[in-house]
Design an enzyme around this catalytic site. Structure first.
Site, PDB file in Angstrom:
ATOM      1  N   THR A  51      64.955  35.679  13.793  1.00  0.00           N
ATOM      2  CA  THR A  51      66.158  35.112  14.396  1.00  0.00           C
ATOM      3  C   THR A  51      66.788  34.158  13.411  1.00  0.00           C
ATOM      4  OG1 THR A  51      67.008  34.075  16.405  1.00  0.00           O
ATOM      5  CG2 THR A  51      65.075  33.075  15.425  1.00  0.00           C
ATOM      6  N   THR A  52      67.961  33.632  13.741  1.00  0.00           N
ATOM      7  CA  THR A  52      68.585  32.566  12.957  1.00  0.00           C
ATOM      8  C   THR A  52      69.245  31.581  13.904  1.00  0.00           C
ATOM      9  OG1 THR A  52      69.075  34.123  11.155  1.00  0.00           O
ATOM     10  CG2 THR A  52      70.195  31.994  11.111  1.00  0.00           C
TER      11      THR A  52
END
Length: 244
Positions: A51-52
Protein backbone atom coordinates in the site's frame (compact mmCIF):
# COMPACT_ATOMS: atom_id res chain seq x y z
CA UNK A 1 0.08 -10.22 9.92
CA UNK A 2 1.54 -13.10 11.89
CA UNK A 3 0.42 -14.99 14.95
CA UNK A 4 3.09 -15.83 17.57
CA UNK A 5 3.59 -19.56 17.92
CA UNK A 6 6.25 -19.63 20.59
CA UNK A 7 9.08 -20.26 18.14
CA UNK A 8 11.74 -18.04 16.64
CA UNK A 9 10.88 -14.74 14.87
CA UNK A 10 11.19 -16.46 11.48
CA UNK A 11 8.46 -18.87 12.51
CA UNK A 12 5.91 -16.15 13.24
CA UNK A 13 2.95 -16.22 10.92
CA UNK A 14 3.03 -20.03 10.65
CA UNK A 15 0.58 -22.50 12.10
CA UNK A 16 2.12 -25.94 12.52
CA UNK A 17 4.68 -25.21 9.77
CA UNK A 18 1.97 -23.97 7.42
CA UNK A 19 3.31 -20.91 5.59
CA UNK A 20 -0.15 -19.72 4.51
CA UNK A 21 -1.29 -16.38 5.86
CA UNK A 22 -4.47 -17.21 7.75
CA UNK A 23 -5.39 -13.56 8.27
CA UNK A 24 -5.14 -12.27 4.65
CA UNK A 25 -5.72 -10.10 2.82
CA UNK A 26 -3.43 -7.41 4.13
CA UNK A 27 -2.49 -3.87 3.17
CA UNK A 28 1.05 -2.70 3.78
CA UNK A 29 4.56 -4.09 3.55
CA UNK A 30 6.73 -4.23 6.65
CA UNK A 31 9.71 -6.10 5.24
CA UNK A 32 12.58 -5.94 7.72
CA UNK A 33 10.98 -3.24 9.90
CA UNK A 34 12.36 -3.38 13.44
CA UNK A 35 13.38 -6.98 12.92
CA UNK A 36 9.85 -7.96 11.99
CA UNK A 37 8.87 -9.82 8.84
CA UNK A 38 5.76 -9.41 6.78
CA UNK A 39 3.92 -12.28 5.15
CA UNK A 40 5.90 -11.42 2.04
CA UNK A 41 9.12 -12.47 3.79
CA UNK A 42 8.06 -16.07 4.16
CA UNK A 43 9.00 -18.68 1.62
CA UNK A 44 5.57 -18.23 0.13
CA UNK A 45 6.46 -15.10 -1.84
CA UNK A 46 2.99 -14.93 -3.33
CA UNK A 47 1.69 -13.47 -0.07
CA UNK A 48 3.59 -10.17 -0.44
CA UNK A 49 1.29 -7.24 0.31
CA UNK A 50 1.46 -3.50 -0.18
CA UNK A 51 0.00 0.00 0.00
CA UNK A 52 1.00 3.67 0.05
CA UNK A 53 -0.11 6.24 2.62
CA UNK A 54 1.22 9.75 3.20
CA UNK A 55 0.66 12.53 5.72
CA UNK A 56 1.61 16.23 5.57
CA UNK A 57 1.32 19.03 8.13
CA UNK A 58 0.37 22.61 7.31
CA UNK A 59 -0.31 25.64 9.49
CA UNK A 60 -4.06 25.30 8.91
CA UNK A 61 -4.39 21.53 9.25
CA UNK A 62 -3.13 18.21 7.94
CA UNK A 63 -3.61 16.22 4.75
CA UNK A 64 -3.62 12.43 4.73
CA UNK A 65 -3.78 10.45 1.48
CA UNK A 66 -3.80 6.75 0.59
CA UNK A 67 -4.28 4.52 -2.41
CA UNK A 68 -7.31 2.20 -2.52
CA UNK A 69 -5.86 -1.22 -3.39
CA UNK A 70 -5.57 -4.30 -1.19
CA UNK A 71 -3.39 -7.08 -2.51
CA UNK A 72 -2.86 -10.75 -1.76
CA UNK A 73 0.32 -11.98 -3.37
CA UNK A 74 0.10 -11.09 -7.05
CA UNK A 75 -3.67 -10.73 -6.91
CA UNK A 76 -5.63 -7.53 -6.27
CA UNK A 77 -8.03 -8.64 -3.55
CA UNK A 78 -9.93 -5.34 -3.42
CA UNK A 79 -10.03 -2.16 -5.51
CA UNK A 80 -12.01 -0.08 -3.04
CA UNK A 81 -10.38 -0.07 0.39
CA UNK A 82 -10.93 2.80 2.82
CA UNK A 83 -7.44 3.27 4.29
CA UNK A 84 -8.01 6.56 6.11
CA UNK A 85 -10.74 7.07 8.70
CA UNK A 86 -11.89 9.69 11.17
CA UNK A 87 -11.16 8.55 14.74
CA UNK A 88 -11.49 11.91 16.53
CA UNK A 89 -13.53 15.06 15.87
CA UNK A 90 -10.35 16.66 14.51
CA UNK A 91 -8.17 13.62 13.87
CA UNK A 92 -7.80 10.82 11.33
CA UNK A 93 -5.72 7.67 10.93
CA UNK A 94 -4.30 5.96 7.85
CA UNK A 95 -3.76 2.21 7.94
CA UNK A 96 -1.22 -0.16 6.44
CA UNK A 97 -1.07 -3.79 7.48
CA UNK A 98 -3.55 -6.46 8.43
CA UNK A 99 -7.11 -5.48 7.51
CA UNK A 100 -8.69 -7.16 10.54
CA UNK A 101 -6.17 -5.71 12.99
CA UNK A 102 -6.50 -2.23 11.45
CA UNK A 103 -10.29 -2.30 11.66
CA UNK A 104 -10.09 -3.40 15.30
CA UNK A 105 -7.55 -0.68 16.09
CA UNK A 106 -9.77 2.01 14.57
CA UNK A 107 -12.83 0.78 16.48
CA UNK A 108 -10.87 0.70 19.73
CA UNK A 109 -9.48 4.22 19.23
CA UNK A 110 -12.91 5.64 18.41
CA UNK A 111 -14.33 4.09 21.57
CA UNK A 112 -11.52 5.44 23.77
CA UNK A 113 -11.85 8.94 22.27
CA UNK A 114 -15.60 8.99 22.98
CA UNK A 115 -15.04 7.67 26.49
CA UNK A 116 -12.39 10.33 27.17
CA UNK A 117 -14.74 13.08 26.00
CA UNK A 118 -17.62 11.74 28.10
CA UNK A 119 -15.50 11.53 31.25
CA UNK A 120 -13.62 14.82 30.93
CA UNK A 121 -15.92 16.98 28.87
CA UNK A 122 -13.19 17.82 26.35
CA UNK A 123 -11.58 16.29 23.30
CA UNK A 124 -8.41 14.24 23.65
CA UNK A 125 -5.24 16.05 22.53
CA UNK A 126 -3.29 14.72 19.57
CA UNK A 127 -0.34 13.97 21.85
CA UNK A 128 -2.56 11.85 24.07
CA UNK A 129 -4.13 10.15 21.07
CA UNK A 130 -0.72 9.31 19.60
CA UNK A 131 0.37 7.86 22.96
CA UNK A 132 -2.82 5.80 23.15
CA UNK A 133 -2.27 4.49 19.61
CA UNK A 134 1.32 3.56 20.40
CA UNK A 135 0.25 1.81 23.61
CA UNK A 136 -2.33 -0.24 21.71
CA UNK A 137 0.28 -1.35 19.18
CA UNK A 138 2.85 -2.15 21.89
CA UNK A 139 0.30 -4.47 23.50
CA UNK A 140 0.73 -6.83 20.54
CA UNK A 141 -3.02 -7.16 20.03
CA UNK A 142 -3.00 -5.30 16.72
CA UNK A 143 0.00 -6.75 14.88
CA UNK A 144 0.77 -5.86 12.30
CA UNK A 145 -0.45 -2.30 11.61
CA UNK A 146 1.64 0.79 10.81
CA UNK A 147 -0.56 3.91 10.91
CA UNK A 148 -0.12 7.62 10.33
CA UNK A 149 -2.04 9.83 12.76
CA UNK A 150 -2.91 13.36 11.75
CA UNK A 151 -4.95 15.93 13.59
CA UNK A 152 -5.46 19.42 14.97
CA UNK A 153 -5.80 20.52 18.59
CA UNK A 154 -5.21 23.63 20.69
CA UNK A 155 -1.47 23.41 20.00
CA UNK A 156 -1.89 23.31 16.22
CA UNK A 157 -1.44 20.69 13.50
CA UNK A 158 0.25 17.35 14.10
CA UNK A 159 1.45 14.39 12.03
CA UNK A 160 2.66 11.29 13.87
CA UNK A 161 4.49 8.38 12.33
CA UNK A 162 3.72 5.26 14.36
CA UNK A 163 5.48 2.00 13.60
CA UNK A 164 4.02 -1.48 13.99
CA UNK A 165 5.56 -1.89 17.45
CA UNK A 166 4.23 1.41 18.80
CA UNK A 167 7.24 3.69 18.27
CA UNK A 168 5.92 7.23 17.78
CA UNK A 169 7.57 10.29 16.27
CA UNK A 170 6.07 13.63 15.28
CA UNK A 171 6.97 14.72 11.74
CA UNK A 172 6.22 17.44 9.20
CA UNK A 173 5.49 14.68 6.69
CA UNK A 174 5.72 10.90 6.62
CA UNK A 175 4.85 7.80 4.59
CA UNK A 176 4.05 4.11 5.12
CA UNK A 177 3.66 1.04 2.94
CA UNK A 178 5.43 -0.67 0.07
CA UNK A 179 5.26 2.49 -2.08
CA UNK A 180 6.96 4.57 0.62
CA UNK A 181 10.24 5.13 -1.18
CA UNK A 182 8.56 6.51 -4.27
CA UNK A 183 6.17 8.72 -2.30
CA UNK A 184 8.88 9.96 0.04
CA UNK A 185 11.00 11.11 -2.89
CA UNK A 186 8.15 13.38 -3.99
CA UNK A 187 7.61 14.76 -0.49
CA UNK A 188 11.33 15.47 -0.06
CA UNK A 189 11.33 17.51 -3.25
CA UNK A 190 8.02 19.34 -2.93
CA UNK A 191 7.28 19.80 0.78
CA UNK A 192 8.12 23.15 2.34
CA UNK A 193 7.00 25.16 5.34
CA UNK A 194 4.03 27.47 4.92
CA UNK A 195 2.06 25.25 2.55
CA UNK A 196 -1.65 25.87 2.19
CA UNK A 197 -4.12 23.01 2.52
CA UNK A 198 -4.69 23.07 -1.25
CA UNK A 199 -0.96 22.90 -1.97
CA UNK A 200 -0.54 20.04 0.49
CA UNK A 201 -3.37 18.14 -1.21
CA UNK A 202 -1.63 18.49 -4.57
CA UNK A 203 1.69 17.29 -3.16
CA UNK A 204 0.02 14.33 -1.45
CA UNK A 205 -1.72 13.46 -4.72
CA UNK A 206 1.58 13.63 -6.61
CA UNK A 207 3.20 11.35 -4.02
CA UNK A 208 0.45 8.74 -4.25
CA UNK A 209 0.40 8.96 -8.06
CA UNK A 210 4.16 8.37 -8.26
CA UNK A 211 3.88 5.35 -5.95
CA UNK A 212 1.00 3.93 -7.99
CA UNK A 213 3.04 4.20 -11.18
CA UNK A 214 5.99 2.28 -9.72
CA UNK A 215 4.59 0.05 -6.95
CA UNK A 216 2.47 -2.86 -8.20
CA UNK A 217 0.71 -3.22 -4.85
CA UNK A 218 -0.63 0.37 -4.84
CA UNK A 219 -3.39 1.69 -7.07
CA UNK A 220 -7.09 1.95 -7.94
CA UNK A 221 -7.58 5.56 -6.86
CA UNK A 222 -6.93 7.76 -3.86
CA UNK A 223 -8.57 8.66 -0.56
CA UNK A 224 -7.77 12.14 0.76
CA UNK A 225 -8.54 13.35 4.28
CA UNK A 226 -8.28 17.05 5.09
CA UNK A 227 -8.26 17.68 8.84
CA UNK A 228 -8.74 21.17 10.26
CA UNK A 229 -10.08 22.64 13.48
CA UNK A 230 -13.52 22.40 11.86
CA UNK A 231 -13.37 18.61 11.47
CA UNK A 232 -12.40 15.81 9.09
CA UNK A 233 -13.35 15.79 5.41
CA UNK A 234 -12.59 12.60 3.45
CA UNK A 235 -12.89 12.53 -0.35
CA UNK A 236 -12.49 9.55 -2.66
CA UNK A 237 -11.17 9.77 -6.21
CA UNK A 238 -11.14 6.82 -8.60
CA UNK A 239 -8.68 8.77 -10.77
CA UNK A 240 -5.78 10.48 -9.00
CA UNK A 241 -5.56 13.08 -11.77
CA UNK A 242 -9.00 14.34 -10.71
CA UNK A 243 -7.59 15.83 -7.53
CA UNK A 244 -4.15 17.01 -8.67
Amino acid sequence: MRTPTGGSPDELGQLEANNANVFGPEIGDFSGQNGQHSAGDTEDATMKTGTTTVGLKTEDGVVLATDMRASMGYMVSSKDVQKVEEIHPTGALTIAGSVSAAQNLISSLKAEVRLYEARRGEDMSMQALSTLTGNFLRSGAFLIVSPILGGVDEEGSHIYSIDALGGTTEEDYTVTGSGSQFALGVLEQQYEEGLSIEEAETIAGNAIKTAIERDLASGNGINVAVVTEDGVDITRYNDVDEMI
